[in-house]
Design an enzyme around this catalytic site. Structure first.
Site, PDB file in Angstrom:
ATOM      1  N   ARG A   1      45.439  22.613  43.630  1.00  0.00           N
ATOM      2  CA  ARG A   1      45.198  23.582  42.545  1.00  0.00           C
ATOM      3  C   ARG A   1      45.256  22.548  41.482  1.00  0.00           C
ATOM      4  NH1 ARG A   1      48.753  29.118  43.875  1.00  0.00           N
ATOM      5  NH2 ARG A   1      47.145  29.979  45.324  1.00  0.00           N
TER       6      ARG A   1
ATOM      7  N   LYS B   1      48.129  43.909  60.438  1.00  0.00           N
ATOM      8  CA  LYS B   1      48.195  45.176  60.323  1.00  0.00           C
ATOM      9  C   LYS B   1      47.109  46.035  59.651  1.00  0.00           C
ATOM     10  CE  LYS B   1      53.426  45.505  59.797  1.00  0.00           C
ATOM     11  NZ  LYS B   1      54.636  45.954  58.947  1.00  0.00           N
TER      12      LYS B   1
ATOM     13  N   GLY C   1      45.130  32.921  53.134  1.00  0.00           N
ATOM     14  CA  GLY C   1      45.875  31.941  53.465  1.00  0.00           C
ATOM     15  C   GLY C   1      45.718  31.314  54.631  1.00  0.00           C
TER      16      GLY C   1
ATOM     17  N   GLY D   1      45.265  37.290  46.878  1.00  0.00           N
ATOM     18  CA  GLY D   1      45.349  38.593  46.317  1.00  0.00           C
ATOM     19  C   GLY D   1      44.443  39.153  45.590  1.00  0.00           C
TER      20      GLY D   1
END
Length: 397
Positions: free
Chosen positions: A41, A198, A351, A374
């Protein structure tokens, strides 16, 4: 999506000698001694800073790091290690400035790093008074932190609202371009891979994509829930039986559009979840009650690989099996290699997806790798990110 691009401002001479405030994403992992363990980053933030310095701007850069408590400085929350690494990459000293909200002393041709922005009271709640103070520090605001684009905070939204000029840095602009290419105006067929443990965490993504994609490949625990929806037995595999109805609705929505959710024909099973558990390939109709599905089988992998090679656009979020274990990595490996060999424009994020891309060495073969986490998931959900919304609004003003 119409935005003001910082690169254009520099090219037009509008940044020359100006005070430029860059919101970067420098939230890097640190070890116990405070050393940066992975600096991607920091390296990714350099082009925007160099652009501003090339224009002889007075450059201020800030970022969050970790999860500090607003107004309570702790040494472990400091951007000091980042200032040091940034200085090495830029080949010049980068001074770290604390208590900077009420004014920053920086001259044209200089760059300073402003201490962890989440230490400022009101940052996370996008306090208007704080936002106006930040906007007053600069002539041009540059948002270059896609990883925070889904958050409306003072340094990501409020400052953009009140700054004289609000622009997108090269990193953020590249994300916007890749997202538009993949989702707004994709070359067809558009294939999405959505995998994970999930369905519940990615249900809104599945529902959103089911209205747009030509093929929706599901993997991991999500695929197990879809197998239940298709009437197959999954033994003791990870699944969410209470979401079988939601999975059926996604299958039906796709079918109504002439699209499909491919259900695995064969799977790789084991009796226990372990790296050394013996792996067995079985037809999807022959899973025993004590079997645990840990990967897609070779027939399914070959079928999906062919589909990906024939795609026009591929969106990839999540590995299709437990790729960390050698015995259960073949499905994810086949998917990765198919994407690498496909002429489709591909965008990948998340990720575990980035870990798989690195493991199979296909970084150069993926059209665009999103580092947003996100933010990337919220884009897939069909949400308009706050950063995109305010930058579009400011460009139209």
């Amino acid at each position: 999506m119409n935005i003001i691009r910082f690169e254009d401002l520099v090219a037009q001479g509008q940044a020359a000698g100006k005070r430029v405030f860059i919101r970067a994403d420098l939230n890097v992992p640190l070890d116990d001694a405070g050393n940066i363990t992975e600096d991607t980053r920091v390296r990714a933030s350099v082009p925007a800073i160099e652009l501003a310095l090339k224009a002889n701007a007075a450059v201020m850069v800030t970022s969050h790091l970790g999860r500090p408590t607003e107004g309570e400085f702790k040494p472990e929350d400091s951007l000091a290690p980042v200032a040091k690494r940034l200085g090495e990459l830029l080949g010049r000293e980068v001074k770290l400035v604390s208590n900077w909200v009420d004014g920053v002393d920086v001259a044209p041709g200089q760059v300073v790093l402003l201490e962890n922005c989440r230490l400022n009271k009101g940052e996370k709640k996008n306090n208007e008074e704080l936002s106006k103070k930040l906007a007053a520090l600069c002539d041009i605001f540059v948002h270059d932190a896609f990883g925070t684009a889904h958050r409306a905070e003072a340094t990501t939204y409020g400052i953009a609202q009140f700054a004289r000029v609000a622009s997108a840095g090269p990193l953020l602009a590249a994300e916007i371009d890749a997202i538009n290419k993949a989702l707004e105006a994709p070359k067809r067929p558009l294939i999405a891979i959505v995998a994970g443990s999930k369905v519940s965490t990615k249900l809104t993504i599945l529902e959103s994509l089911s209205k747009n994609v030509d093929g929706l490949i599901v993997g991991g625990g999500i695929a197990n829930t879809f197998m239940l929806a298709a009437g197959l037995k999954i033994g003791k595999s990870l699944a969410e039986p209470d979401l079988v109805g939601a999975a059926k609705a996604v299958i039906d929505a796709m079918k109504a559009r002439g699209a499909e959710v491919p259900i695995p024909e064969d799977v790789v099973v084991a009796k226990t979840f372990a790296a050394d558990a013996p792996a067995t390939v079985k037809a999807a109709t022959e899973v025993a009650d004590d079997d645990m599905i840990l990967d897609i089988g070779p027939k399914t992998a070959a079928k999906l690989a062919a589909q990906l090679k024939a795609a026009g656009t591929v969106v990839w979020n999540g590995p299709v099996g437990v790729f960390e274990f050698a015995a259960f990595e073949q499905g994810t490996k086949a998917i990765a290699q198919a994407i690498a060999e496909s002429s489709a424009f591909s965008i990948a994020g998340g990720g575990d997806t980035l870990a798989a891309i690195a493991k199979y060495g296909i970084e150069k073969d993926v059209g665009y790798i999103s580092t947003g986490g996100g933010a990337f998931l919220e884009v897939l959900e069909g949400k308009t990110l706050p950063a995109f919304e305010i930058l579009t609004k400011r460009a139209a003003a």
